[in-house]
Design a protein around this motif. Structure first.
Motif, PDB file in Angstrom:
ATOM      1  N   VAL A 147       0.834  -1.202   0.000  1.00  0.00           N
ATOM      2  CA  VAL A 147       0.000   0.000   0.000  1.00  0.00           C
ATOM      3  C   VAL A 147       0.867   1.251   0.000  1.00  0.00           C
ATOM      4  O   VAL A 147       0.639   2.199  -0.775  1.00  0.00           O
ATOM      5  CB  VAL A 147      -0.956   0.005   1.217  1.00  0.00           C
ATOM      6  CG1 VAL A 147      -1.665   1.356   1.333  1.00  0.00           C
ATOM      7  CG2 VAL A 147      -1.985  -1.120   1.104  1.00  0.00           C
ATOM      8  N   LEU A 148       1.864   1.269   0.857  1.00  0.00           N
ATOM      9  CA  LEU A 148       2.729   2.448   0.967  1.00  0.00           C
ATOM     10  C   LEU A 148       3.480   2.707  -0.340  1.00  0.00           C
ATOM     11  O   LEU A 148       3.567   3.853  -0.804  1.00  0.00           O
ATOM     12  CB  LEU A 148       3.721   2.263   2.119  1.00  0.00           C
ATOM     13  CG  LEU A 148       4.437   3.538   2.603  1.00  0.00           C
ATOM     14  CD1 LEU A 148       3.424   4.606   3.012  1.00  0.00           C
ATOM     15  CD2 LEU A 148       5.367   3.215   3.759  1.00  0.00           C
ATOM     16  N   LEU A 149       4.001   1.657  -0.950  1.00  0.00           N
ATOM     17  CA  LEU A 149       4.675   1.810  -2.243  1.00  0.00           C
ATOM     18  C   LEU A 149       3.716   2.354  -3.300  1.00  0.00           C
ATOM     19  O   LEU A 149       4.090   3.183  -4.136  1.00  0.00           O
ATOM     20  CB  LEU A 149       5.230   0.465  -2.710  1.00  0.00           C
ATOM     21  CG  LEU A 149       6.514  -0.037  -2.048  1.00  0.00           C
ATOM     22  CD1 LEU A 149       6.782  -1.481  -2.454  1.00  0.00           C
ATOM     23  CD2 LEU A 149       7.700   0.854  -2.436  1.00  0.00           C
ATOM     24  N   SER A 150       2.469   1.896  -3.248  1.00  0.00           N
ATOM     25  CA  SER A 150       1.477   2.277  -4.262  1.00  0.00           C
ATOM     26  C   SER A 150       1.117   3.751  -4.206  1.00  0.00           C
ATOM     27  O   SER A 150       0.766   4.349  -5.235  1.00  0.00           O
ATOM     28  CB  SER A 150       0.202   1.439  -4.091  1.00  0.00           C
ATOM     29  OG  SER A 150       0.485   0.064  -4.213  1.00  0.00           O
ATOM     30  N   ILE A 176      -4.117   9.592  -6.379  1.00  0.00           N
ATOM     31  CA  ILE A 176      -3.562   8.679  -5.370  1.00  0.00           C
ATOM     32  C   ILE A 176      -4.489   7.457  -5.324  1.00  0.00           C
ATOM     33  O   ILE A 176      -5.673   7.597  -4.995  1.00  0.00           O
ATOM     34  CB  ILE A 176      -3.485   9.358  -3.984  1.00  0.00           C
ATOM     35  CG1 ILE A 176      -2.541  10.567  -4.046  1.00  0.00           C
ATOM     36  CG2 ILE A 176      -3.016   8.364  -2.922  1.00  0.00           C
ATOM     37  CD1 ILE A 176      -2.575  11.443  -2.807  1.00  0.00           C
ATOM     38  N   PRO A 177      -3.992   6.263  -5.665  1.00  0.00           N
ATOM     39  CA  PRO A 177      -4.864   5.081  -5.824  1.00  0.00           C
ATOM     40  C   PRO A 177      -5.308   4.449  -4.508  1.00  0.00           C
ATOM     41  O   PRO A 177      -5.158   3.243  -4.286  1.00  0.00           O
ATOM     42  CB  PRO A 177      -3.994   4.127  -6.641  1.00  0.00           C
ATOM     43  CG  PRO A 177      -2.604   4.458  -6.233  1.00  0.00           C
ATOM     44  CD  PRO A 177      -2.587   5.951  -6.003  1.00  0.00           C
ATOM     45  N   PHE A 178      -5.855   5.270  -3.625  1.00  0.00           N
ATOM     46  CA  PHE A 178      -6.343   4.765  -2.339  1.00  0.00           C
ATOM     47  C   PHE A 178      -7.571   5.563  -1.936  1.00  0.00           C
ATOM     48  O   PHE A 178      -7.583   6.798  -2.039  1.00  0.00           O
ATOM     49  CB  PHE A 178      -5.268   4.898  -1.257  1.00  0.00           C
ATOM     50  CG  PHE A 178      -5.662   4.265   0.055  1.00  0.00           C
ATOM     51  CD1 PHE A 178      -5.442   2.913   0.290  1.00  0.00           C
ATOM     52  CD2 PHE A 178      -6.270   5.016   1.056  1.00  0.00           C
ATOM     53  CE1 PHE A 178      -5.817   2.323   1.494  1.00  0.00           C
ATOM     54  CE2 PHE A 178      -6.651   4.438   2.264  1.00  0.00           C
ATOM     55  CZ  PHE A 178      -6.424   3.087   2.478  1.00  0.00           C
ATOM     56  N   GLN A 179      -8.610   4.851  -1.500  1.00  0.00           N
ATOM     57  CA  GLN A 179      -9.823   5.506  -1.014  1.00  0.00           C
ATOM     58  C   GLN A 179     -10.012   5.186   0.465  1.00  0.00           C
ATOM     59  O   GLN A 179     -10.318   4.045   0.822  1.00  0.00           O
ATOM     60  CB  GLN A 179     -11.046   5.045  -1.815  1.00  0.00           C
ATOM     61  CG  GLN A 179     -11.098   5.626  -3.220  1.00  0.00           C
ATOM     62  CD  GLN A 179     -12.408   5.302  -3.912  1.00  0.00           C
ATOM     63  OE1 GLN A 179     -12.639   4.164  -4.298  1.00  0.00           O
ATOM     64  NE2 GLN A 179     -13.268   6.299  -4.057  1.00  0.00           N
ATOM     65  N   PRO A 180      -9.820   6.186   1.323  1.00  0.00           N
ATOM     66  CA  PRO A 180     -10.015   5.963   2.756  1.00  0.00           C
ATOM     67  C   PRO A 180     -11.500   5.941   3.115  1.00  0.00           C
ATOM     68  O   PRO A 180     -12.339   6.436   2.355  1.00  0.00           O
ATOM     69  CB  PRO A 180      -9.321   7.167   3.390  1.00  0.00           C
ATOM     70  CG  PRO A 180      -9.423   8.242   2.356  1.00  0.00           C
ATOM     71  CD  PRO A 180      -9.361   7.550   1.021  1.00  0.00           C
ATOM     72  N   ILE A 181     -11.805   5.360   4.248  1.00  0.00           N
ATOM     73  CA  ILE A 181     -13.176   5.369   4.756  1.00  0.00           C
ATOM     74  C   ILE A 181     -13.413   6.716   5.427  1.00  0.00           C
ATOM     75  O   ILE A 181     -12.648   7.127   6.306  1.00  0.00           O
ATOM     76  CB  ILE A 181     -13.391   4.234   5.775  1.00  0.00           C
ATOM     77  CG1 ILE A 181     -13.139   2.872   5.118  1.00  0.00           C
ATOM     78  CG2 ILE A 181     -14.804   4.283   6.362  1.00  0.00           C
ATOM     79  CD1 ILE A 181     -13.045   1.719   6.104  1.00  0.00           C
ATOM     80  N   CYS A 182     -14.459   7.409   5.006  1.00  0.00           N
ATOM     81  CA  CYS A 182     -14.758   8.719   5.592  1.00  0.00           C
ATOM     82  C   CYS A 182     -15.147   8.554   7.060  1.00  0.00           C
ATOM     83  O   CYS A 182     -16.043   7.770   7.393  1.00  0.00           O
ATOM     84  CB  CYS A 182     -15.889   9.399   4.824  1.00  0.00           C
ATOM     85  SG  CYS A 182     -16.350  11.016   5.506  1.00  0.00           S
TER      86      CYS A 182
END
Length: 545
Positions: A147-150, A176-182
């Motif tokens: 995840v961190l590398l991505s 940024i290819p990451f979707q956090p939970i709101c």
């Protein structure tokens, strides 16, 4: 002759050379009904590959990844599971594991719909190690590194690679290819990461649903779905993973993920195998492919109420992976007939396709007996559960009837006895739940002679007498011989109609029903002869009167 799955294993074996272990993985999103179609690729194919690799001395493992952080779509079919669909709309976009259980019996949506699948895996495969993407994001160190590398060092390469496969709808260069939970509204499908804090393993985001802006841990959210798929491969060291036909299009999702793995993350992607979806049929109508979020199909739990796991495994292993299989719980007796045929071919009792026999051996989860076990046809087990006084509950009565009707001529092993008992139980349940109405019959104690007498003119009574005499002479009392006897009696079309109506009335008390021969074969021969004599003699009296 080589089975198609043996050919796959032959190609996979070199990859295992020099490796401590070989990982075969399947993947499922628990978006709703976990139907038996999902047992085809992720369970049956993977399990069989793993077991064949183990026979070669390879330390193979079967893993199953549940994509539990996927966004809940809130489709009408999903909303309808709740008592209050309007309230349920507030869960739209939440990670699957955060959505409540509509029925309140489990802690969340995932656990509820997984129960009727996951709790029964041992009936369809050997040991399966189940992992969830939620646990991978929160606990797996390899996944955390991925995840961190991505979102840092490899982010630009990830974006440019994905864009090669996206047509006109390109991702912007700063994506940024990451979707956090709101943290405020709970959605995972409406957030956009705008900054990365690698030291504290978190991202800053804006929620397009509620407008909230804040920081969220990289353990609370999910990667872009293509990147996530590659992340699962990386975290679990996956060597083989089958995939549904929707991913098999040239230049499609599987190709894009293979390129991400090889060109961006620098590891060899797993070998794959495309397979066709499984269809669902009810009352003879093909309702389309089984679907989880659409709630089309039936669960492994429902299958096991009326059939054994090996029977379904045989269906899947007999068909090439890209051939569509359509299943119906109403057709279970025919599936058992095919299973029994495969068994006879395997034991050399019947000639047939060697590949069918091979599929039979591959479908077995336990060691097979040295000699062919006694076969009680499923349909006959169902009949016995209706015509015997104990309704099949008394096993001694069942065995006695099988000996009376000469269907059972051998000594029974413990395996045979257990199988007879199992089939009676399953067939009885099938009769109760899924059998067409005409199968639900009882043998009448007293035939309706007045009704029958109205049908016995025009020589029909004489035809029944001839049938009685021919049946009396039979040396073998079985379905095939009884059927031949009935069909060999010459009848006009009108006589034939009256003839069968009279027979149905004589035994079932109504003018129609299922095919007669299987039922008569499971009745005592003397009883059948006596009933026909009773009907023809009594009816003659009615006519004379």
């Amino acid at each position: 002759m080589t089975h198609w799955i043996e050919e796959i294993v032959e190609k996979l074996a070199p990859r295992a050379e020099g490796k401590e272990f070989f990982v075969a993985n399947g993947g499922l999103s628990v978006s709703g009904l976990q139907h038996v179609g999902r047992l085809r690729g992720e369970i049956t194919i993977v399990d069989t590959v793993v077991r064949l690799l183990r026979k070669r001395g390879i330390n193979a493992h079967h893993k199953l990844t549940l994509y539990t952080v996927d966004a809940w779509k809130g489709k009408d079919t999903q909303l309808s599971q709740f008592r209050d669909p309007e309230e349920a709309k507030t869960y739209k976009g939440w990670p699957l594991y955060m959505v409540p259980d509509p029925y309140g019996c489990h802690s969340n949506w995932v656990e509820h719909y997984w129960a009727d699948f996951g709790n029964y895996l041992d009936q369809f495969s050997e040991k399966v190690e189940v992992v969830t993407t939620k646990d991978l994001y929160e606990k797996d160190e390899r996944m955390k590194r991925f995840v961190l590398l991505s979102v840092t060092e490899l982010r630009e390469k990830v974006v440019s690679t994905i864009n090669k496969y996206r047509g006109e709808k390109k991702l912007h260069k700063d994506y940024i290819p990451f979707q956090p939970i709101c943290e405020k509204c709970g959605r995972v499908d409406a957030t956009e990461a705008i900054e990365v804090d690698p030291v504290n393993y978190r991202v800053k985001y804006v929620c397009k649903n509620c407008g909230h802006e804040g920081w969220q841990s990289l353990t609370k959210g999910k990667l872009n779905w293509r990147v996530e798929w590659v992340g699962v491969w990386y975290a679990l060291n996956v060597d083989f993973e089958p995939y549904g036909k929707d991913h098999a299009t040239p230049g499609g999702s599987r190709d894009s993920c293979n390129e991400l793995a090889e060109k961006v993350y620098g590891f060899k992607p797993p070998e794959g195998l495309a397979y066709e979806w499984v269809g669902y049929r009810r009352q003879g109508k093909d309702l389309g492919d089984m679907g989880s979020s659409d709630f089309i199909g039936f669960s492994p739990k429902q299958w096991l109420e009326v059939a054994e796991g090996e029977v379904l495994r045989l269906i899947y292993l007999s068909a090439p992976p890209m051939r569509r299989v359509v299943l119906s719980l109403e057709e279970v007796p025919s599936y058992y007939d095919e299973y029994d045929k495969a068994e006879r071919v395997y034991y050399g009792v019947e000639e047939g396709d060697p590949l069918l026999a091979k599929s039979y051996t591959l479908s077995a989860l336990k060691p097979l007996p040295e000699k062919m076990p006694f076969q009680l046809r499923y349909i006959n087990a169902m009949i016995l559960s209706q015509v015997l006084p104990s309704k099949g509950e008394d096993l001694n009565e069942v065995i006695a009837r099988l000996r009376e009707t000469k269907q059972l001529k051998q000594d029974l092993t413990d395996y045979d006895i257990h199988r007879i008992k199992t089939r009676i139980t399953l067939a009885k349940k099938w009769l109760q739940l899924y059998a067409p109405a005409q199968y639900r019959i009882t043998i009448v104690e007293t035939p309706p002679v007045k009704e029958i007498s109205k049908l016995l003119g025009d020589g029909v009574r004489e035809l029944l007498i001839e049938l009685r005499e021919q049946l009396y002479r039979l040396q073998e009392w079985n379905e095939e011989e009884i059927k031949k006897t009935m069909m060999n009696i010459k009848k006009t079309p009108q006589q034939e109609k009256q003839f069968f109506k009279a027979l149905y009335l004589a035994f079932f008390g109504k003018e129609y029903g299922p095919r007669l021969a299987p039922y008569l074969a499971m009745l005592n021969k003397d009883f059948v002869i006596q009933r026909l004599a009773e009907v023809t003699n009594s009816a003659k009296g009615e006519q004379d009167g």
